[in-house]
Design a protein around this motif. Structure first.
Motif, short mmCIF file in Angstrom:
data_model
loop_
_atom_site.label_atom_id
_atom_site.label_comp_id
_atom_site.label_asym_id
_atom_site.label_seq_id
_atom_site.Cartn_x
_atom_site.Cartn_y
_atom_site.Cartn_z
N ASP A 30 0.84 -1.20 0.00
CA ASP A 30 0.00 0.00 0.00
C ASP A 30 0.87 1.25 0.00
O ASP A 30 1.53 1.57 1.00
N VAL A 31 0.90 1.95 -1.12
CA VAL A 31 1.75 3.13 -1.26
C VAL A 31 1.35 4.22 -0.27
O VAL A 31 2.20 4.98 0.21
N ASP A 32 0.06 4.30 0.09
CA ASP A 32 -0.39 5.30 1.08
C ASP A 32 0.31 5.11 2.42
O ASP A 32 0.58 6.07 3.14
N VAL A 33 0.58 3.86 2.76
CA VAL A 33 1.27 3.55 4.02
C VAL A 33 2.78 3.72 3.86
O VAL A 33 3.45 4.33 4.69
N ILE A 34 3.31 3.16 2.79
CA ILE A 34 4.76 3.14 2.59
C ILE A 34 5.34 4.54 2.50
O ILE A 34 6.42 4.82 3.04
N LYS A 35 4.62 5.48 1.88
CA LYS A 35 5.19 6.83 1.73
C LYS A 35 5.21 7.61 3.04
O LYS A 35 5.89 8.63 3.14
N GLU A 36 4.48 7.13 4.05
CA GLU A 36 4.48 7.79 5.35
C GLU A 36 5.49 7.20 6.32
O GLU A 36 5.67 7.70 7.42
N ALA A 37 6.15 6.13 5.93
CA ALA A 37 7.14 5.50 6.81
C ALA A 37 8.33 6.45 7.00
O ALA A 37 8.59 7.31 6.15
N PRO A 38 9.07 6.31 8.10
CA PRO A 38 10.25 7.15 8.30
C PRO A 38 11.19 7.11 7.10
O PRO A 38 11.41 6.03 6.52
N MET A 39 11.74 8.24 6.72
CA MET A 39 12.54 8.33 5.50
C MET A 39 13.77 7.45 5.55
O MET A 39 14.24 6.94 4.53
N TYR A 40 14.35 7.22 6.74
CA TYR A 40 15.54 6.40 6.80
C TYR A 40 15.25 4.98 6.32
O TYR A 40 16.16 4.28 5.83
N LEU A 41 14.00 4.53 6.43
CA LEU A 41 13.65 3.19 5.94
C LEU A 41 13.69 3.16 4.41
O LEU A 41 14.21 2.21 3.81
N ALA A 42 13.16 4.19 3.77
CA ALA A 42 13.22 4.26 2.30
C ALA A 42 14.66 4.36 1.82
O ALA A 42 15.04 3.74 0.82
N LEU A 43 15.49 5.13 2.53
CA LEU A 43 16.89 5.25 2.14
C LEU A 43 17.62 3.93 2.32
O LEU A 43 18.56 3.62 1.57
N SER A 44 17.20 3.14 3.29
CA SER A 44 17.75 1.79 3.44
C SER A 44 17.40 0.95 2.22
O SER A 44 18.24 0.20 1.70
N GLY A 45 16.17 1.09 1.73
CA GLY A 45 15.77 0.38 0.53
C GLY A 45 16.58 0.79 -0.68
O GLY A 45 16.97 -0.05 -1.51
N VAL A 46 16.85 2.09 -0.79
CA VAL A 46 17.70 2.57 -1.88
C VAL A 46 19.08 1.94 -1.80
O VAL A 46 19.64 1.47 -2.79
N GLY A 47 19.65 1.89 -0.59
CA GLY A 47 20.97 1.28 -0.41
C GLY A 47 20.99 -0.17 -0.81
O GLY A 47 21.94 -0.66 -1.45
N ASP A 48 19.93 -0.91 -0.46
CA ASP A 48 19.84 -2.32 -0.81
C ASP A 48 19.83 -2.50 -2.32
O ASP A 48 20.47 -3.41 -2.87
#
Length: 416
Positions: A161-179
């Protein structure tokens, strides 16, 4: 956006028949509102139990899937290990027929392990774009202190659910970018192994993984603005990478030297003497920059023949000094049948021109660090709580955490 397994399964130009266990991955805003519809459409039935941690349970915009039982874990010191899986298995009702993982990587690895243990399916509901393991067929666990792959099952379906994922703390998304950025070195390691010793290589799976990297690389600077389209693309890239691993049957397309650096930090061997609270993807991101620097430095050698020696792994005494007696037996077992057996100096010399071409496809260390700088991502060993003076130890011993051929392991044959 829907990734449909029927379009990916079957005979491949590589000569193998690939099978994807996950029937579909649906990435769209509000998808959890139609959870029941998808569960029914894909033939899932029976008593349900949903697994969360306390933070995810109260996540912004989260529509909790309808479940007969909810297990909410304490997020403090929560890891995918024997403690977390034991807690879930102990609390689960005996007649549960379907597990629902609602959270990020730790919840998914814990749930997939339990699903395999019980012989029941599970549905993946990622709430952050933090790792590429949501679609994995195995559980990435820390068991007895050793980072290892444990039995698991792939999710039947993924509802992101993009509505949920986009509200997660940004450091989690940056972790995904690193992966995902780590796939540059992972794919290079795979292609190098193919060039050196003919290891199986599938262009289709390589292409899927490279498409995942392209999807993320092209949008990651919009991710930090919480742009919904960019978050969707990041999630797509992470899921596509995971599905490529499913088709391969292991993590070869997505995990190389950069992941081994992350794993050895997570294992906390005594000689390394560090305890990092950084996320997996954050460590992988830093490991990717380090590996890229080492690889490009090696590629400056045009004629490698004067420097090549027979491969020799570290001695048992050296491994014990680094890992300590608690981890030594697992390391020795992992490397019992070494992936470098049969690789001769002549083979490396012959393959070196091709290896240099493959290295040239990897962004340079500075290019990677510049991207991290623009994103505000962690980019140095210090950022992930590892002293810079530990760098050489990481390079020396990280290849031994997995019995997998990488250029980081091969470089033991190059002595300048």
């Amino acid at each position: 956006m829907i990734i449909d397994s029927k379009k990916l399964n079957g005979p491949c130009s590589c000569g193998r028949d690939h099978a994807m266990n996950t029937k579909a991955a649906i990435i769209e805003a509000g998808v959890l509102e139609t959870f029941d519809q998808y569960v029914e459409e894909y033939g899932l039935s029976g008593k349900r139990a949903a697994i969360y941690d306390e933070n995810t349970y109260h996540a912004r915009n989260l529509v909790r899937p309808k479940a007969d039982q909810e297990i909410v874990l304490d997020p403090k010191n929560l890891h995918a290990n024997e403690k977390a899986t034991g807690t879930v298995l102990e609390q689960l009702d005996s007649d549960v027929k379907l597990l629902i993982a609602v959270g990020s990587g730790t919840i998914h690895d814990t749930t997939r392990y339990c699903a395999n243990k019980l012989g029941i399916p599970f549905v993946a509901c990622p709430t952050a774009a933090s790792v590429d393991g949501f679609c994995s067929t195995v559980s990435a666990m820390t068991w007895g202190g050793y980072k290892k792959t444990m039995p698991g099952v792939a999710p039947e379906i993924v509802l992101a659910d993009v509505d949920v994922i986009k509200e997660a703390p940004m450091y989690l998304a940056l972790s995904g970018v690193g992966d995902i950025i780590g796939k540059y070195t992972a794919l290079a390691d795979w292609k190098i192994a193919q060039a050196l010793c003919g290891e199986f290589f599938c262009p289709t799976i390589e292409g899927m993984t490279r498409d995942a990297v392209k999807a993320v690389y092209g949008c990651c600077e919009q991710v930090v603005n919480r742009d919904a389209r960019a978050i969707e693309q990041l999630t797509y890239g992470l899921l596509l990478s995971g599905l490529a691993m499913q088709l391969m049957g292991n993590s070869r397309p997505a995990s190389g030297a950069e992941h081994h650096i992350s794993h050895v930090i997570e294992m906390e061997p005594p000689m390394l003497g560090v305890s990092s609270t950084a996320l997996h993807g954050e460590k992988v991101g830093v490991g990717t920059a380090i590996a890229a620097g080492v690889y490009h430095e090696l590629a400056t050698i045009e004629d490698v023949s004067p420097y090549v020696v027979p491969y020799a792994m570290q001695s048992v005494d050296e491994l014990e000094a680094f890992y300590g007696p608690k981890l030594l037996s697992a390391v020795l077992e992992e490397n019992r049948s070494c992936c470098m057996d049969g690789v001769t100096p002549e083979m490396l010399i012959a393959a070196w021109p091709k290896i240099r071409e493959i290295i040239a496809e990897i962004p340079t260390e500075q290019e990677i660090l510049s991207l991290y700088e623009r994103l505000g991502a962690k980019k140095s060993l210090a950022d992930i709580e590892v002293p810079e003076e530990k760098r050489e130890l990481l390079l020396e011993f990280s290849p031994t955490v997995r019995n997998r051929m990488t250029l980081m392991r091969i470089r033991r044959m190059i002595r300048r």
